[in-house]
Scaffold this motif. Structure first.
Motif, short mmCIF file in Angstrom:
data_model
loop_
_atom_site.label_atom_id
_atom_site.label_comp_id
_atom_site.label_asym_id
_atom_site.label_seq_id
_atom_site.Cartn_x
_atom_site.Cartn_y
_atom_site.Cartn_z
N ALA A 55 48.33 29.85 -13.21
CA ALA A 55 47.57 31.09 -13.43
C ALA A 55 46.24 30.81 -14.12
N SER A 56 45.28 31.66 -13.89
CA SER A 56 44.00 31.58 -14.60
C SER A 56 43.26 32.91 -14.45
N SER A 57 42.70 33.39 -15.54
CA SER A 57 41.79 34.55 -15.46
C SER A 57 40.37 34.08 -15.75
N ARG A 58 40.17 33.53 -16.96
CA ARG A 58 38.84 33.15 -17.42
C ARG A 58 38.21 32.01 -16.62
N THR A 59 38.97 30.95 -16.38
CA THR A 59 38.39 29.78 -15.72
C THR A 59 37.94 30.17 -14.31
N ARG A 108 42.88 23.11 -11.19
CA ARG A 108 43.79 23.38 -12.32
C ARG A 108 45.19 22.99 -11.85
N HIS A 135 41.71 20.14 -21.46
CA HIS A 135 41.02 21.35 -20.99
C HIS A 135 39.55 21.20 -21.38
N GLN A 138 36.78 24.08 -21.36
CA GLN A 138 37.00 25.05 -22.44
C GLN A 138 36.42 24.51 -23.75
N CYS A 267 41.14 30.31 -27.16
CA CYS A 267 40.72 30.23 -25.76
C CYS A 267 41.30 31.34 -24.90
N LEU A 268 42.37 31.97 -25.35
CA LEU A 268 43.11 32.99 -24.59
C LEU A 268 43.76 32.36 -23.35
N PRO A 269 44.87 32.84 -22.85
CA PRO A 269 45.59 34.00 -23.35
C PRO A 269 46.28 33.71 -24.68
N ARG A 293 31.72 30.43 -21.59
CA ARG A 293 32.21 29.48 -20.58
C ARG A 293 31.34 29.53 -19.34
N1 CP Z 1 41.06 29.88 -21.50
C1 CP Z 1 41.42 29.77 -20.22
O1 CP Z 1 41.32 28.69 -19.60
O2 CP Z 1 41.89 30.90 -19.65
P1 CP Z 1 42.54 31.05 -18.23
O3 CP Z 1 43.88 30.38 -18.28
O4 CP Z 1 42.65 32.53 -18.03
O5 CP Z 1 41.65 30.40 -17.21
#
Ligand code: CP
Ligand code: NVA
Length: 309
Positions: A55-59, A108, A135, A138, A267-269, A293
């Motif tokens: 999963a990834s939102s930000r990246t 990823r 990472h 990040q 870095c979240l989540p 980022r």
């Molecule tokens: N910080 C970060 O890499 O977030 P994601 O897992 O949402 O990409």
């Protein structure tokens, strides 16, 4: 051709060049809207293929914006939709195909050797968008955020990490060597950084400070970082692991051991490792951290494409 797999393998000089470029570019975008292209469109016509096995939102979103703002485009894949993920095609053949259609590849994965295998067969740059051991995009961006907020080189600051010894911390340790900053780590003994990373620090004539007491690690900190106790690749007894981290929660009391103007980054989540009062409090800069980022990854892309000014 330059890859961006691990901060350990990139020279301090190149890492600094990336940050300097990101700072200039960020400033120049003051009046531009989200999808407007930077002057000169340095990556016009280029395509970045992004592949996510986790999963990834930000990246995912920040790389999309990064390449768009440089004039290029992106295609996002999930490996389980490819022949590779179905087990019917080798990494070697997939890498050749990616190199035929695309100009750069961001991966990823939960398998470090997969990154290395792709690198072996690709003829385009590969960027590590998170693996079990690192990472890097990040953490380089986090160095940028620290310097932007503190208005000082990170080498003049006390950086503290409270939490698990995971991929983000491994990259932060690499950054502490590359940028020469003091890094204090607060974590339970059972979950402290492994021998390999500690030996690498020693080999580079640097030191990291490991405490099994969160307060000792936080003492005098300018920046406190944290991350989830359970990472995406963790195949542990979750309930049991979380118990070890009871005394490593970021709360008001722990922050009181740091400097008064200490900032909090994550870095979240997030999970339960930080209280809302801190995460959403005035010393937290997590949203600015996430936005940066985009800016730093643009300069990472330019570095990989041989176009860094
Ligand atoms: N910080 C970060 O890499 O977030 P994601 O897992 O949402 O990409
Ligand atoms: N350590 C976390 C970082 C998520 C961005 C993980 O690997 O899940």
């Amino acid at each position: 051709m330059k890859h961006f797999i691990n901060l350990k393998d990139i020279s301090s000089k190149d890492l600094r060049r990336i940050l300097v470029d990101a700072k200039k570019r960020k400033k120049l975008r003051n009046k531009l809207s989200t999808l407007e292209v930077d002057k000169g469109a340095p990556l016009k016509g280029k395509m970045l293929v992004q592949m996510f096995e986790k999963a990834s939102s930000r990246t995912r979103i920040s790389f999309y914006l990064a390449i768009k703002q440089l004039g290029g485009g992106t295609l996002t894949l999930r490996s389980n939709e490819l022949h590779l993920g179905q087990g019917g095609e080798s990494i070697a053949d997939t890498a050749k195909i990616l190199s035929t259609y695309g100009d750069g590849f961001m991966l990823r994965t939960d398998n470090d050797s997969k990154v290395e295998n792709f690198k072996k067969y690709l003829s385009i740059p590969i960027i590590n968008g998170l693996s079990p051991s690192s990472h890097p995009t990040q953490v380089l961006s986090d160095v940028f955020t620290v310097e932007e907020i503190k208005k000082k080189p990170i080498s003049k600051l006390n950086i503290c990490w409270i939490g698990d010894s995971n991929n983000v911390l491994d990259s932060l340790i690499a950054a502490s060597v590359k940028f020469s900053f003091k890094l204090s780590i607060g974590c339970p003994k059972k979950f402290q950084p492994g021998k390999e990373v500690r030996n690498w620090v020693k080999k580079n004539n640097k030191k990291i400070y490991i405490y099994n007491d969160a307060k000792k690690a936080a003492l005098g900190a300018d920046v406190i970082f944290s991350d989830k106790v359970i990472s995406l690749n963790d195949r542990v007894n979750k309930k049991n692991k979380i118990k070890y981290f009871k005394k490593f929660k970021i709360n008001k009391e722990l922050m009181s051991y740091a400097k008064k103007n200490c900032i909090f980054l994550h870095c979240l989540p997030r999970g339960n490792e930080v209280e809302d009062q801190i995460f959403l409090g005035k010393n937290s800069h997590v949203w600015q951290q996430a936005l940066n980022r985009v800016h730093v990854q643009k300069s990472i892309l330019l570095y990989c494409f041989g176009k860094l000014r």
